[in-house]
Scaffold this motif. Structure first.
Motif, PDB file in Angstrom:
ATOM      1  N   VAL A   1       0.538  -0.982   0.113  1.00  0.00           N
ATOM      2  CA  VAL A   1       0.101  -0.101   0.605  1.00  0.00           C
ATOM      3  C   VAL A   1       0.677   1.234   0.076  1.00  0.00           C
ATOM      4  N   ALA A   2       2.092   1.493   0.678  1.00  0.00           N
ATOM      5  CA  ALA A   2       2.119   2.685   0.674  1.00  0.00           C
ATOM      6  C   ALA A   2       3.770   2.928  -0.390  1.00  0.00           C
ATOM      7  N   GLU A   3       3.721   1.996  -1.030  1.00  0.00           N
ATOM      8  CA  GLU A   3       4.023   1.988  -2.316  1.00  0.00           C
ATOM      9  C   GLU A   3       3.576   2.503  -3.427  1.00  0.00           C
ATOM     10  N   ALA A   4       1.886   1.632  -3.241  1.00  0.00           N
ATOM     11  CA  ALA A   4       1.236   2.402  -4.369  1.00  0.00           C
ATOM     12  C   ALA A   4       0.312   3.582  -3.677  1.00  0.00           C
ATOM     13  N   TYR A   5       0.311   4.488  -2.585  1.00  0.00           N
ATOM     14  CA  TYR A   5       0.019   5.494  -2.157  1.00  0.00           C
ATOM     15  C   TYR A   5       1.232   7.213  -2.648  1.00  0.00           C
ATOM     16  N   LYS A   6       2.204   5.924  -3.510  1.00  0.00           N
ATOM     17  CA  LYS A   6       3.048   7.314  -3.955  1.00  0.00           C
ATOM     18  C   LYS A   6       2.787   7.687  -5.437  1.00  0.00           C
ATOM     19  N   GLY A   7       1.305   6.925  -5.849  1.00  0.00           N
ATOM     20  CA  GLY A   7       1.192   7.009  -7.123  1.00  0.00           C
ATOM     21  C   GLY A   7      -0.512   7.303  -7.191  1.00  0.00           C
ATOM     22  N   VAL A   8      -1.021   7.946  -5.531  1.00  0.00           N
ATOM     23  CA  VAL A   8      -2.131   8.058  -5.767  1.00  0.00           C
ATOM     24  C   VAL A   8      -2.132  10.052  -6.047  1.00  0.00           C
ATOM     25  N   ALA A   9      -3.652  10.438  -6.590  1.00  0.00           N
ATOM     26  CA  ALA A   9      -4.056  11.753  -7.042  1.00  0.00           C
ATOM     27  C   ALA A   9      -5.204  11.803  -6.070  1.00  0.00           C
ATOM     28  N   PHE A  10      -4.489  12.597  -5.073  1.00  0.00           N
ATOM     29  CA  PHE A  10      -5.251  13.808  -3.941  1.00  0.00           C
ATOM     30  C   PHE A  10      -6.079  15.161  -5.117  1.00  0.00           C
ATOM     31  N   HIS A  11      -7.274  15.341  -4.073  1.00  0.00           N
ATOM     32  CA  HIS A  11      -7.818  15.712  -4.812  1.00  0.00           C
ATOM     33  C   HIS A  11      -8.697  17.123  -2.991  1.00  0.00           C
ATOM     34  N   SER A  12      -8.487  18.484  -3.555  1.00  0.00           N
ATOM     35  CA  SER A  12      -8.783  19.099  -2.274  1.00  0.00           C
ATOM     36  C   SER A  12     -10.735  19.456  -2.705  1.00  0.00           C
ATOM     37  N   LYS A  13     -10.893  18.969  -4.228  1.00  0.00           N
ATOM     38  CA  LYS A  13     -12.680  18.791  -4.174  1.00  0.00           C
ATOM     39  C   LYS A  13     -13.591  17.162  -4.513  1.00  0.00           C
ATOM     40  N   LEU A  14     -14.038  16.929  -4.171  1.00  0.00           N
ATOM     41  CA  LEU A  14     -14.813  16.060  -4.562  1.00  0.00           C
ATOM     42  C   LEU A  14     -16.384  15.771  -3.744  1.00  0.00           C
ATOM     43  N   LYS A  15     -17.069  15.164  -4.826  1.00  0.00           N
ATOM     44  CA  LYS A  15     -18.296  15.027  -4.139  1.00  0.00           C
ATOM     45  C   LYS A  15     -18.590  13.971  -3.246  1.00  0.00           C
ATOM     46  N   LEU A  16     -19.137  14.101  -2.170  1.00  0.00           N
ATOM     47  CA  LEU A  16     -19.651  13.134  -1.180  1.00  0.00           C
ATOM     48  C   LEU A  16     -21.277  12.826  -1.185  1.00  0.00           C
ATOM     49  N   GLY A  17     -21.250  11.387  -1.370  1.00  0.00           N
ATOM     50  CA  GLY A  17     -22.608  10.829  -1.036  1.00  0.00           C
ATOM     51  C   GLY A  17     -22.851   9.816  -0.417  1.00  0.00           C
ATOM     52  N   ALA A  18     -24.439   9.413   0.423  1.00  0.00           N
ATOM     53  CA  ALA A  18     -24.511   8.725   0.847  1.00  0.00           C
ATOM     54  C   ALA A  18     -26.240   7.910   0.892  1.00  0.00           C
ATOM     55  N   ALA A  19     -26.350   7.164   0.394  1.00  0.00           N
ATOM     56  CA  ALA A  19     -27.098   5.928   0.426  1.00  0.00           C
ATOM     57  C   ALA A  19     -27.968   4.495   0.862  1.00  0.00           C
ATOM     58  N   SER A  20     -28.714   4.308   1.702  1.00  0.00           N
ATOM     59  CA  SER A  20     -29.202   2.949   2.657  1.00  0.00           C
ATOM     60  C   SER A  20     -30.296   2.870   2.305  1.00  0.00           C
ATOM     61  N   ARG A  21     -31.041   1.561   2.490  1.00  0.00           N
ATOM     62  CA  ARG A  21     -32.045   0.997   2.623  1.00  0.00           C
ATOM     63  C   ARG A  21     -32.096   0.239   3.237  1.00  0.00           C
ATOM     64  N   GLU A  22     -33.551  -0.180   3.496  1.00  0.00           N
ATOM     65  CA  GLU A  22     -33.432  -1.309   4.571  1.00  0.00           C
ATOM     66  C   GLU A  22     -34.210  -2.422   3.685  1.00  0.00           C
ATOM     67  N   LEU A  23     -33.897  -3.960   3.522  1.00  0.00           N
ATOM     68  CA  LEU A  23     -34.014  -5.511   2.282  1.00  0.00           C
ATOM     69  C   LEU A  23     -34.845  -6.276   3.539  1.00  0.00           C
ATOM     70  N   ALA A  24     -35.837  -6.519   3.155  1.00  0.00           N
ATOM     71  CA  ALA A  24     -36.398  -7.635   3.305  1.00  0.00           C
ATOM     72  C   ALA A  24     -36.439  -8.953   2.762  1.00  0.00           C
ATOM     73  N   LEU A  25     -35.878  -9.887   4.007  1.00  0.00           N
ATOM     74  CA  LEU A  25     -35.229 -11.458   3.380  1.00  0.00           C
ATOM     75  C   LEU A  25     -36.276 -11.933   4.276  1.00  0.00           C
ATOM     76  N   LYS A  26     -36.419 -13.360   3.804  1.00  0.00           N
ATOM     77  CA  LYS A  26     -36.712 -14.731   4.279  1.00  0.00           C
ATOM     78  C   LYS A  26     -35.914 -15.419   5.377  1.00  0.00           C
ATOM     79  N   ARG A  27     -35.804 -15.236   6.330  1.00  0.00           N
ATOM     80  CA  ARG A  27     -35.255 -16.518   7.229  1.00  0.00           C
ATOM     81  C   ARG A  27     -35.306 -17.245   6.997  1.00  0.00           C
ATOM     82  N   ARG A  28     -34.126 -18.519   6.917  1.00  0.00           N
ATOM     83  CA  ARG A  28     -34.565 -20.015   6.702  1.00  0.00           C
ATOM     84  C   ARG A  28     -34.607 -20.143   8.747  1.00  0.00           C
TER      85      ARG A  28
END
Length: 485
Positions: free
Chosen positions: A322-349
């Protein structure tokens, strides 16, 4: 027109009087904050993760909740990863509510997940689907400390840049489910016939792995305006490593990585606030660190590891990559953030009539009577305990967006092939998946695995309908599309 006028007035005020103009979504400068708090359990509490639960007698390394909060000027997201085999939804919901009340971060914008160390006290309920059960003293403590981690991270917000990357690390991953050779079978503790085995060891009856692994080691990084690393959240599909003596409390390789990545990035250990390294679990319900293929070679010579040696070896290797890959990371000072969540109904065994009859037959025998399977009494009690449980259950699924990066959260131990499916089909590229998030409901095999059986498909180990994995993947892809748009 009115919105445009307000915007112009705000800009003029900012120029004349130094008043900050309100930022629109994704246009404000990014801020990031991180924090870590101790969640080490009490001595003598039972250590969970296996079928025996010895009391905690020694703390080798403390358990933590590690949090990262991001802010784009309009939206805040919080990640918090806790060293635990799994945390029930009630505990995470309580933590989210406390953190939200104090920070203003909406509960749906807080992603809380467990690492899956097998060397800690339980954050799970006896029945994860039965909400409202009294929490243990440790679970109450855990909820408070998870909330504290988010609150402290939000209090540490500072101007920041954010970037992400990944590296391939397949050498440490092995699918732990093996198909038996044609004609070979195994008996489950439920009285059913299996055609697959988990962790078969040296076994001439095995044929080939029943599934795959996800070799991608993904990471999200935040650094200060001066380049100082603030936090790094990694994601890797490795169940856990182990090698922990009986009775020891340990955060496993997840904590070793957290320490090693700070060292590799040159983070100042005396800086206040300190750098926070985080390792989250990817989709690893059928993946571990045991090379069964090599074990079954005629000339195999096993390497013997001292306690904690193997986890240190793996964590150091991953941190270096990871440290080696970190050297090539493009960092951003502005980015759009977002979140979404949902309840999902499932059948229980629920148990079949045949499984109920088998359980009663097992328990009718004396405890010292010969057993067809070593765990048959354990599972007989489990089966009868869920004979009359409710059929329908609801789970929480969640997706985050950080610029073009997607993060999906699932409250199960998901199989690697399902995680790879999400990554390949996600509308946000890249995407990674955090498992055991917002709950801990057991194993989640893909539908095809129920035909061959094996530990992860056994009733009470898996608790939901065989099609649940497909339904969850479809819903997470919809949530990822929602946060993208």
């Amino acid at each position: 027109m009115r919105t445009a006028s307000i915007s112009r007035i705000s800009t003029v005020l900012a120029i004349l009087f130094g008043v900050a103009a309100p930022a629109t979504a994704g246009e404000g400068p990014l801020r990031a904050g991180a924090a870590v708090v101790d969640v080490t359990p009490f001595l003598d509490d039972p250590i969970v993760g296996n079928f025996v639960t010895p009391p905690a007698s020694y703390v080798h390394d403390p358990l933590h909740a590690r949090a990262l909060v991001l802010d784009d000027g309009a939206t805040r997201l919080a990640f918090v990863v806790v060293d635990s085999v799994g945390v029930t939804r009630d505990v995470f919901d309580a933590a989210r509510a406390m953190a939200s009340e104090k920070t203003g971060i909406p509960p749906g914008n807080i992603l809380a997940a467990a690492t899956h160390t097998h060397s800690g006290t339980s954050g799970r309920a006896a029945d994860p689907f039965e909400g409202g059960a009294p929490r243990t003293e440790y679970q109450k403590f855990l909820a408070h400390r998870v909330a504290d981690a988010v609150r402290l991270a939000a209090g540490n917000l500072e101007p920041a840049e954010v970037g992400w990357g990944s590296v391939q690390a397949p050498e440490h991953l092995f699918n732990r489910r093996w198909l038996l050779k044609p004609g070979e079978t195994a008996l489950s503790p439920l009285g059913d016939v299996d055609h697959a085995q988990m962790n078969p060891g040296r076994n001439p009856r095995i044929d080939k792995p029943a599934g795959t692994t996800d070799p991608q080691l993904s990471f999200l990084a935040a650094r200060a305006a001066d380049g100082r690393p603030i936090a790094l959240l990694a994601n890797y599909g490795l169940h856990y490593i182990g090698g922990v003596p009986t009775g020891h409390v340990s955060a496993d390789y997840f904590a070793v990585f957290a320490r090693k990545i700070g060292e590799r990035l040159g983070a100042d250990p005396l800086h206040d606030p300190p750098f926070v390294g985080i390792m989250s679990n990817g989709t690893s319900g059928d993946v571990n660190n045991i090379d069964v293929a090599s074990i079954n070679k005629p000339d195999h010579k096993p390497k013997h590891y001292a306690p904690y040696e193997k986890m240190a070896e793996v964590a150091d290797d991953l941190a270096g990559r990871v440290a080696e890959a970190y050297k090539g990371v493009a960092f951003h000072s502005k980015l759009k953030l977002g979140a979404a969540s949902r309840e999902l109904a499932l059948k229980r065994r629920r148990p079949t009539p045949e499984q109920i009859a088998h359980a009663r037959e097992v328990l009718a025998k004396p405890e010292d009577a010969p057993r067809k399977h070593g765990l048959e009494r354990n599972f007989a009690h489990r089966v009868l305990a869920i004979e009359n449980v409710s059929e329908d259950v609801s789970i929480m699924l969640q997706a985050f967006r950080i610029g073009d990066l997607g993060v999906a959260a699932v409250p199960f131990e998901m199989f690697a092939e399902a995680g790879l499916d999400i990554k390949a089909r996600s509308p946000l590229q890249p995407t990674f998946v955090m498992e055991l998030a917002n709950g801990s409901y057991g194993y989640l095999p893909t539908p095809r695995h129920f035909d061959v059986g094996g530990y992860e498909t056994w009733l009470t180990v898996n608790r939901v309908e065989p099609l649940a994995s497909d339904k969850i993947v479809a819903t997470l892809l919809e949530l990822l599309a929602e946060v993208k748009d």
